[in-house]
Structure formats: structure tokens, C-alpha cells
Scaffold this active site. Structure first.
Site, PDB file in Angstrom:
ATOM      1  N   ASP A  55      -5.981  17.880 -16.305  1.00  0.00           N
ATOM      2  CA  ASP A  55      -6.374  16.656 -16.729  1.00  0.00           C
ATOM      3  C   ASP A  55      -5.809  16.482 -17.989  1.00  0.00           C
ATOM      4  OD1 ASP A  55      -7.335  14.109 -17.783  1.00  0.00           O
ATOM      5  OD2 ASP A  55      -9.180  14.264 -16.471  1.00  0.00           O
ATOM      6  N   ARG A 108       0.818  -1.183  -0.171  1.00  0.00           N
ATOM      7  CA  ARG A 108      -0.017  -0.014   0.052  1.00  0.00           C
ATOM      8  C   ARG A 108       1.025   1.045  -0.119  1.00  0.00           C
ATOM      9  NH1 ARG A 108      -1.861   2.472   4.515  1.00  0.00           N
ATOM     10  NH2 ARG A 108      -2.121   0.331   5.557  1.00  0.00           N
ATOM     11  N   TYR A 143     -15.238  16.837 -16.756  1.00  0.00           N
ATOM     12  CA  TYR A 143     -15.964  15.515 -17.007  1.00  0.00           C
ATOM     13  C   TYR A 143     -16.775  15.356 -15.796  1.00  0.00           C
ATOM     14  CZ  TYR A 143     -15.956  10.538 -16.066  1.00  0.00           C
ATOM     15  OH  TYR A 143     -16.346   9.214 -15.822  1.00  0.00           O
TER      16      TYR A 143
END
Lengths: 389, 383
Positions: B173, B48, B101
Site C-alpha cells: 500500500d 463497467r 490500516y
């Protein structure tokens, strides 16, 4: 069709009707399609259909339904890690201004989520002891308290909370209960009226130390409410990981029972040793949590902690002297692991808080694997003998 | 070092144990420490917190974007969520592109606004609108260029300049163009966000996301959230993405050449009212498309004559183009937002974000372009 086109649209190897794989395949496809728009808009397609792997995937769905049933619930959302599952349960139930109850005995990353991150999002918290029912009642009675995050048994010191009492108190005050049930396993505690069970599937569910995963398990209504958030946050479990976890689950019960039996034998061995000051394992009849654990659980798992009669340096040397136990965190896999508790799991607590959580610089946590228990005991024995006073 | 060289070699060193030229898939969840004292001396303890296969991909993507560092996550939305969580706290404000988006819009309005963060949605095609939206407590400007699905562009350099003056972070983005065509950090942005599901993977086989940043300090913030909230990429997904990335530039070259040819075919077709592709001279921001990026990408949209009915008929008539709303893969994907992705969105809201009834979005793939044009021609003829 030109060959350039054929390679992106290969011929289908069609299975004859009724000819199906025994094991669910790994559906790697990101997208799922329908022959027409109309077909994609039917009720069946909308409720049980697959579209985009961030939202749902057949390999992952099978895993979700399996673990939900093991935990006596009817639905689940699988995510990338156990911590991602904790976050999903937290963010799905909270908003700015709420208060969360966490315990000093909790797993460090759970404590960090609540103590360090939630205040950034405009929330408040209270940290009390899992045994202090007066403090729990007081905090639950605070009108701002919205949720309690706890573990049973706790990681790393195997404290056993009274689930009946905590759940009853929570219900009285409309506090949402989120239980990280990783230590107890998927088959324990299902009969308690916990709102959300969270598991790190990395541990006993997969069991082989080769995949990360997490899950939130609850009733259908709660999962339905949580699902849009899960999709939006995108903490999706990889279908390849889901496949490995589903494969691991097939040996879940035989593994869990063996982990538990070996852990009990080792706890008994350690309890008799003069080098050991105290053993923390709810399966041990002398453990303060034993009576309660026996009422709540069918078996007690493969993790135990103990205090050595030793300094910090001697404790580290003891861990380094172990040969079969590897020095690292994690648990619930086929290999046995050992960790210095204070260094790995206690550094965010003050000295006073560490004392309340039973964490000392001579505390060792061991996760019992599937090696022969005699070999594990022999390894512990040789390392104990090396402790120099 | 040239882009395609970095694409093949960056981040990957032959395995010291076996000599394997490819980074092994480290499925292991945990990494043995040599002793308690030497904790983390080899850099890994628990998957992790960090995994060697994932780290190789992170290094490759950082090199391709000319960034300082990168973190990889379970999906593109997870990457965005990490950027939000690392940069925004209760009481802060963020400016988001009004054509962002839908997932970004929901992340802001449905999740973060519940936790005391304020948002303004500004027209990112006009730097002045972005400037006017700023407040004293603005901590982040989040833009997307070209935007999905409108393909509206934002001037990365102009917006980054405004952000820098006010010491605000600018995140872009960059999914639609990838660093092969556009590198936001070189234009002054601080953060580049990706859905690696799209062009990096390119084969419709994984979901994943990445955050590339321009400073070690920002990387530390991202990494802290990555570890604490556990939205990690699996090592196998990282490995597939490492492999996919090696063909990124040649796929994109071909896919955007296909897109240009298709855009020109559609523009000349009588059933098509309008085509938007940054590579067309008729594209309103064609000049900006040419200066801030070195290619136009493989996404386009067009408007068929005849509204919803015609759009639907077209969708049901195409044979090679697959009805699916993903993008960036080797397969050509076609969507009709009004009946598919945006079916539940109010008509007024659809118009606001520029989605008209006959709008069809095309993610152009790697098929032979003549086959694709033939497919679209036969479907258009059926309207």
C-alpha cells in the site's frame, strides 16, 4: 491569515436561514467535520451524521431513501454498479461451505459470480431452471443451501418466475432470497416477501445511459447488518453519479410507462411477422409467462427478445442493418439498443444449457428506448425485409 | 521521461474528434459497436468493463509507478478487496503487516476469513518476522509503508526478495508516499495499491482507488475481478483525479517541506513528549526512509504530555487544522485516534498497534507553514 492559507480555507458563502436549494447539491466533499470532538460523538451524529464519503454521503443518502421507498422497503445501500450490489448481497450473507442456487436463465455476470467466483471462496452452487419447482424445492431442502439469486423477468429471455412459490419455498427452508429486480423496475414486486432487492441503477432508474450505479434494498435491520461490509469493501457510489441517478428518477414513471407501451406495440408487430419464429415478452397475451406476470407486475418493461427464422450470420446481418437501434448491450436508456443474445450473454453456457435457457444463435434482444414507436417499427421492418434466405 | 512530465502527459492524448487537450469525461455507459462482427474493435463496450476516461487515468498511474498496467476502483478499500479477490482462494494463506490500516485488518478478519482464507499478521518492520510467518500455502504478502498511523516502515526490497524466493506475490500500500517519493515495483514488489482519495486527488473531492501491477498476467486478473464485481471508478472521478495528479509532485514537495518544519517545531516544544516523522534524525528507521524513498511525506504524529485530556483539548483548540480523519489533501487535517478513529477499540489493542492516549496524527496540507505552526502553538499553549 496568509493568502497561501486562505486558498485552502476559502471564505464561506453562507445561505441565510431558511434559504435552501430546491435540488440537493452534489456533495463532493470526501470529509465532513464537526466544530468539536464532543459534537461528533452525539447520538445524532453517530446515527445520521456524515463523516467520510466511503461510508455515506448526503447526495447518495437521498437517493438511497428514494429508491427504498419506491421498492416498498425502508433502507438501501447504493454502490458503484449493479454487479457491485450483487456482490454485496452475496458476501454479506454467505460463508465458506454454503451453497447458492442460481438459474440457467440468469444474467450472465450473475451466473459467473456464482459459478466461477464463489467456488474459489469455498462455496458450492446448484443451477436449475426457474420454472422447475421440483428442482428448486430439492435444492432449497439441501441443508447447505443458504441463498437464492434470481431475476424477474430474467435477462435476456424474459422468463417469469413464480415469486410467491419461490419465496414460500425459500422461507420454509430458511433460504435468503436475493432478487435482481432490474428488469421489473423499482415499483414492481415490492409486495413479495423478498429479503433483498438488487438493482442496476444504470438502467431504468437513471434512464439516460450516462451513469453507472447499483443498489441493495431491504428492511432497515438487514441494511444495518450489511452496511459495515459495504464500508469495508469500499464499493461506494460516486456522489456525482448519485446526483445524476436522482435526477433521472424524476422522469422514472413516465419513462417506464412509455418503454412498456412501445415494447408491447413492437412485440405485437414482431409476433405477426413471418421472419420471426417466436417473441419473448411477458406483456404479450400469447407469452407463456403473461398470466403470471399480470398478477405480479403493473407493467412489463422495455426489453424483449425474439428468434428470427434465420442463421447466425443472417441474424448478425439483421442487427447490423438496424439504423435506429444501436448494436450494444445495456438497456433502460432513452436510446434503443440491440444485441445478439448468444454472443453477448450466452457464451458461458453449454449448448444444452443454452437450449434450456431458450438462447439460440438466431435470438436477438432489443431494449426499447424513447424514440417514436412508429420509427422503431419502421426500422425493424426494413431490417427484417433485408434478411436473405 | 521525468516524473513531472509523465505526471502531466502520460495516458492523455488530445481528443481526436475535437482536439480537446484534456480527455473528455465519457459519461456514456455503453459504446456502439460498428457491427456484430467488429465487437470490441475500438476497445470499449460497457463502462463497467472499461471506460476511456478511466483508462486514461489507469495509463497515467501505471506510468508514474513504472508498472505494466493499472486498474482503478471506487475506493482504496475496493482496490485492496480486488487484490485479495484476484490473488486469494479458499485454502490459501496471506501475511499482512501487523500495523496495517484498520480497513485492511477487517477485510482479512471479518470477510476473507469467512471464506476459508487464513491470515498471519507479522511485524513488517522486520523482514525475518515476515519470513517466519510464511507457510506452504502463502500466496500474498501485503505490507503498508509508512504504516497508518504509526509510520513504521517496511523494507520493500528485503521483503520482495523473500517473496520472490518463495514465488509469493508482494503487494504494497503506497498511499502515504505515492510514486513521486516511493516506487515499490522498482524495489521488487509486484503490486502497488493506492487510495487515490488522498494525494492523487489531493483536494478532498473524490474517493477512489488504484492497483498498479508488474505484469500483464496480474493485470488481467485484476481486470477480471473489476469487471465481474463491478467496483469501478466513475468517469467523472477519474477525470478529477487526472487533473489532481498533474500537481501531485509540487503539492507533495510543499506539503512534506511543511511537515518537516512542523515536526522540528513540535520536537522542540515542551508540551510534546515525542514526535515521529521519517524526516527527523530521531526517527528510528530514518536511514531506511532515506534509502527506499526520495522524500518523507506529509504525515506525522506526536504525543502530547497529559494523555487523553490534553489530546482532546488540543483538538478543540486548533483553528486552521481541521478535525477530520482523512489525509493527503490540501487542507491540514488533525485527528486524535483515541477519542476519534479508535474510540471503540480495546485499550490493549490500541497499545498493540502503537496508539497511545496522547497521540495526535497530522496530515500536513498546503497552507502557509507559519500559519500552521502559529495555530499549533496557540493550541498547545492552552493545554
Amino acid at each position: 491569515m496568509k493568502k497561501e492559507t486562505r486558498v485552502t480555507h476559502p471564505p464561506e458563502a453562507k445561505l441565510p436561514d431558511g434559504n435552501v436549494p430546491v435540488v440537493t447539491p452534489v456533495y463532493r466533499s470526501v470529509k465532513f467535520t464537526y466544530p468539536t470532538i464532543e459534537a461528533s460523538l452525539t447520538r445524532d451524529a453517530k446515527e445520521g451524521g456524515f463523516d467520510y464519503t466511503r461510508d455515506s454521503n448526503p447526495t447518495t443518502r437521498e437517493l438511497e431513501l428514494t429508491v427504498a421507498e419506491l421498492q416498498d422497503r425502508d433502507d438501501a445501500v447504493a454502490v458503484s454498479t449493479g454487479m457491485a450490489a450483487i456482490w454485496l448481497a452475496l458476501l454479506g450473507n454467505l460463508e465458506a461451505g454454503n451453497r447458492v442456487v442460481i438459474f440457467v436463465e440468469s444474467y450472465r455476470p450473475n451466473r459467473i459470480a456464482v459459478r466461477r467466483f464463489l467456488p474459489k471462496l469455498g462455496l458450492d452452487f446448484a443451477m436449475v431452471s426457474v420454472h422447475d419447482h421440483d428442482a428448486i424445492a430439492r435444492e432449497f431442502a439441501d441443508a447447505r443451501t443458504k441463498l437464492v439469486l434470481f431475476e424477474a423477468p430474467t435477462n435476456p429471455m424474459l422468463q417469469v418466475p413464480d415469486l410467491e412459490r419461490i419465496v414460500t419455498l425459500a422461507k420454509q427452508h430458511d433460504v435468503v432470497t436475493v432478487l435482481d429486480n432490474t428488469f421489473a423496475g423499482l415499483h414492481n414486486h415490492g409486495r413479495f416477501e423478498i429479503d433483498y432487492f438488487v438493482h442496476s441503477l444504470t438502467k431504468y432508474a437513471n434512464g439516460h445511459g450516462d451513469v453507472m450505479g447499483g443498489v441493495v434494498i431491504a428492511d432497515k435491520k438487514r441494511i444495518r447488518a450489511l452496511k459495515p461490509l459495504a464500508i469495508n469493501m469500499g464499493s461506494t457510489l460516486d456522489p456525482g453519479a448519485a446526483f445524476l441517478i436522482a435526477r433521472g428518477l424524476k422522469t422514472y414513471f413516465v419513462r417506464f410507462r412509455q418503454h412498456s407501451a412501445s415494447a408491447l406495440a413492437i412485440a405485437e408487430f414482431l409476433a405477426k411477422r413471418k421472419e420471426v419464429a417466436r417473441v419473448f415478452y411477458p406483456g404479450l397475451p400469447s407469452d407463456p409467462g403473461h398470466a403470471l406476470a399480470r398478477k405480479q407486475m403493473a407493467d412489463f418493461g422495455g426489453v424483449l427478445s425474439f428468434d428470427l427464422r434465420a442463421s447466425k450470420e443472417q441474424t448478425w446481418a439483421f442487427i447490423d442493418a438496424l439504423e435506429l437501434f444501436t448494436t450494444t448491450s445495456s438497456l433502460g436508456s432513452t436510446e434503443s439498443l440491440a444485441a445478439p443474445v448468444q454472443l453477448y450473454l450466452g457464451t458461458d453456457l453449454t449448448a444444452d444449457e443454452q437450449a434450456r435457457a431458450h438462447i439460440k444463435d438466431c435470438t436477438v434482444r432489443i431494449a426499447i428506448g424513447l424514440e417514436h414507436v412508429d420509427d422503431l417499427i419502421a426500422d425493424l421492418d426494413q431490417a427484417l425485409r433485408k434478411i436473405i434466405r | 521521461m521525468g516524473f513531472s512530465t509523465k505526471q502531466v502527459h502520460a495516458g492523455v492524448v488530445p481528443d481526436p474528434v475535437s482536439g480537446s487537450i484534456l480527455t473528455p469525461i465519457y459519461q456514456s455507459t455503453t459504446f456502439v459497436q460498428e457491427s456484430v462482427d467488429q465487437y470490441l474493435s475500438k476497445g470499449f463496450s460497457y463502462s463497467r468493463s472499461g471506460n476511456p476516461t478511466v483508462r486514461a487515468l489507469e495509463q497515467k498511474l501505471a506510468a508514474l509507478e513504472n508498472g505494466v498496467a493499472c486498474t482503478c476502483h471506487s475506493t482504496g478499500m475496493a482496490a485492496e478487496q480486488v487484490v485479495f479477490q484476484a490473488t486469494l482462494s479458499a485454502g490459501d494463506h496471506a501475511v499482512i503487516s501487523d500495523v496495517a490500516y484498520g480497513g485492511t485488518y477487517r477485510l482479512a478478519t471479518k470477510i476473507y476469513s469467512r471464506f476459508g482464507v487464513q491470515f498471519t499478521f507479522a511485524d513488517s518492520s522486520n523482514p525475518d518476522s515476515v519470513r517466519k510467518a510464511l507457510r506452504d500455502n502463502t500466496k500474498l504478502i501485503f505490507t503498508e509503508t509508512p504504516a497508518n498511523p504509526t509510520l513504521k516502515l517496511g523494507d520493500i526490497a528485503a521483503i520482495s526478495k523473500i517473496a520472490k524466493e518463495r514465488k509469493i506475490l508482494h503487494a504494497v500500500d503506497n498511499t502515504f508516499l505515492t510514486p513521486y517519493f516511493q516506487r515499490p515495483l522498482e524495489l521488487g514488489a509486484n503490486i502497488s495499491v493506492h487510495s487515490t482519495t488522498k494525494y492523487f486527488d489531493g483536494h478532498n473531492a473524490t474517493v477512489g482507488g488504484a492497483v498498479i501491477v508488474d505484469s500483464a498476467e496480474l493485470d488481467q486478473k485484476m481486470r477480471f475481478v473489476q469487471n465481474a464485481t463491478g467496483v469501478i471508478m466513475s468517469p467523472f472521478v477519474a477525470w478529477l483525479t487526472l487533473q489532481g495528479t498533474k500537481t501531485l509532485s509540487i503539492r507533495l514537495e510543499r506539503q512534506s517541506a511543511n511537515a518537516q518544519a512542523i515536526a522540528e517545531f513540535l520536537e522542540a516544544h515542551p508540551r510534546v513528549a515525542q514526535v515521529r516523522y521519517p524526516g527527523l534524525e530521531s526517527f528510528p528507521q530514518h536511514a531506511l526512509a532515506k534509502t527506499q524513498a526520495s522524500g518523507f511525506g506529509a504525515m506525522l504524529w506526536f504525543e502530547v504530555e497529559g494523555g487523553v485530556k490534553a489530546g482532546k483539548k488540543l483538538m478543540d483548540s486548533v483553528k486552521l487544522c481541521t478535525l477530520a480523519e482523512n489525509l493527503g489533501s490540501v487542507e491540514t487535517l488533525i485527528t486524535h485516534p483515541v477519542t476519534m478513529t479508535h474510540a471503540d477499540v480495546e485499550p490493549a489493542e490500541r497499545r498493540r498497534v502503537g496508539i497511545t492516549d496522547g497521540l495526535v496524527r497530522l496530515s500536513v496540507g498546503l497552507e502557509d507553514v507559519e500559519d500552521l505552526i502559529a495555530d499549533l502553538r496557540q493550541a498547545l499553549d492552552k493545554i
